[in-house]
Scaffold this motif. Structure first.
Motif, mmCIF file in Angstrom:
data_model
loop_
_atom_site.group_PDB
_atom_site.id
_atom_site.type_symbol
_atom_site.label_atom_id
_atom_site.label_comp_id
_atom_site.label_asym_id
_atom_site.label_seq_id
_atom_site.Cartn_x
_atom_site.Cartn_y
_atom_site.Cartn_z
ATOM 1 N N THR A 1 0.818 -1.207 0.000
ATOM 2 C CA THR A 1 0.000 0.000 0.000
ATOM 3 C C THR A 1 0.854 1.260 0.000
ATOM 4 O OG1 THR A 1 -0.141 -0.223 2.395
ATOM 5 C CG2 THR A 1 -2.048 -0.950 1.117
ATOM 6 N N SER A 2 0.295 2.311 -0.572
ATOM 7 C CA SER A 2 1.007 3.578 -0.663
ATOM 8 C C SER A 2 0.925 4.293 0.667
ATOM 9 C CB SER A 2 0.361 4.428 -1.759
ATOM 10 O OG SER A 2 1.002 5.657 -1.834
ATOM 11 N N GLY A 3 2.076 4.785 1.125
ATOM 12 C CA GLY A 3 2.102 5.469 2.404
ATOM 13 C C GLY A 3 1.508 6.864 2.350
ATOM 14 N N ASP B 1 -1.867 4.300 -15.100
ATOM 15 C CA ASP B 1 -2.670 5.240 -14.323
ATOM 16 C C ASP B 1 -3.737 4.448 -13.562
ATOM 17 O OD1 ASP B 1 -4.023 7.328 -13.243
ATOM 18 O OD2 ASP B 1 -4.570 8.281 -15.136
ATOM 19 N N LYS B 2 -3.547 4.390 -12.227
ATOM 20 C CA LYS B 2 -4.516 3.677 -11.376
ATOM 21 C C LYS B 2 -5.507 4.715 -10.850
ATOM 22 C CE LYS B 2 -2.257 0.315 -8.787
ATOM 23 N NZ LYS B 2 -1.646 -0.098 -7.490
ATOM 24 N N LYS B 3 -6.363 5.191 -11.742
ATOM 25 C CA LYS B 3 -7.245 6.326 -11.432
ATOM 26 C C LYS B 3 -8.126 6.109 -10.206
ATOM 27 C CE LYS B 3 -7.898 8.283 -16.092
ATOM 28 N NZ LYS B 3 -6.796 9.230 -16.107
ATOM 29 N N ASP C 1 -7.402 -1.683 -9.714
ATOM 30 C CA ASP C 1 -6.844 -1.581 -8.374
ATOM 31 C C ASP C 1 -6.173 -2.881 -7.940
ATOM 32 O OD1 ASP C 1 -6.161 -0.951 -5.834
ATOM 33 O OD2 ASP C 1 -8.193 -0.885 -5.046
ATOM 34 N N LYS C 2 -5.003 -3.144 -8.539
ATOM 35 C CA LYS C 2 -4.217 -4.338 -8.194
ATOM 36 C C LYS C 2 -2.790 -3.891 -7.978
ATOM 37 C CE LYS C 2 -6.701 -8.222 -9.152
ATOM 38 N NZ LYS C 2 -7.717 -7.911 -10.150
ATOM 39 N N PHE C 3 -2.067 -4.569 -7.113
ATOM 40 C CA PHE C 3 -0.660 -4.236 -6.932
ATOM 41 C C PHE C 3 0.143 -4.903 -8.040
ATOM 42 C CE2 PHE C 3 3.617 -4.312 -5.369
ATOM 43 C CZ PHE C 3 3.750 -3.047 -4.835
#
Ligand code: IMP
Ligand code: MG
Length: 176
Positions: free
Chosen positions: A75-77, A131-133, A151-153
């Motif tokens: 996950t993005s901090g 681009d993960k809008k 929305d996947k890593f």
């Protein structure tokens, strides 16, 4: 050893290369013969920037900048750290930031603000391969992008999980 069997491939080598070729054509017609500085955001954008640069026909300079917003998780901090920012004088230059992916948008916003704050560029644009809008937390959109993604890593082609997978020529997600 990691093989394509451990990953669900979303974008294979051909799909990536064909989208990059198209992006290159768009950039060539946008900038014409004007000199361009592309700024590669290390480490993730390194594959994308080198492949993209091969299609570009204007007088081109390549710069590198290193930031981090991810630890070693999925996950993005949301907090961006400047690890190494050493850029030449970009006043009155056309500047294009080249990124692997925009997720929450914090990194992109940090970079755009950083450049705007330090230089009066002739133009400043943002080009992201992915681009993960759906994950956006701040208002920012790339001027150019290759794929709008779910929305996947993702890993591969520069994108890493804990430092691994960057070398893969395709992009996918790990099957768990
Ligand atoms: P943002 O600040 O949340 O937009 O995140 C941007 C940075 O996080 C990118 O430059 C990537 O390095 C990393 N990142 C975001 N999503 C992914 C992903 O799905 N896989 C690997 N790295 C990612
Ligand atoms: Mg990155």
């Amino acid at each position: 050893m990691i093989t394509e069997n451990d990953l669900k491939v979303l974008y294979d080598r051909e799909a990536i290369q064909s989208v990059i070729k198209k992006l290159g054509e768009v950039l060539n017609s946008s900038y014409g013969d004007d000199e361009l500085y592309i700024i590669c955001v290390l480490k993730g954008a390194v594959m994308f920037m080198t492949d993209l640069a091969k299609h570009l026909k204007m007088p081109l300079r390549m710069e590198f900048i290193r930031l981090s917003s991810y630890g070693s998780g999925f996950t993005s901090g949301g907090k961006v750290n400047a690890v190494d920012i050493s850029l030449p004088d970009l006043n009155d230059k056309n500047v294009l930031i080249v990124e692997d992916i925009i997720d929450t948008g914090h990194t992109a916003k940090f970079l755009m603000d950083f450049i705007r704050h330090n230089f009066k560029t002739k133009s400043l644009k943002f080009c992201s391969l992915l681009d993960k809008k759906v994950k956006r937390e701040v208002e920012i959109d790339p001027d150019y992008y290759g794929f709008e993604t779910e929305d996947k890593f993702l890993v591969g082609y520069g994108l890493d999980y804990d430092g691994y997978y960057r070398n893969l020529p395709y992009i996918g997600y790990i099957i768990t």
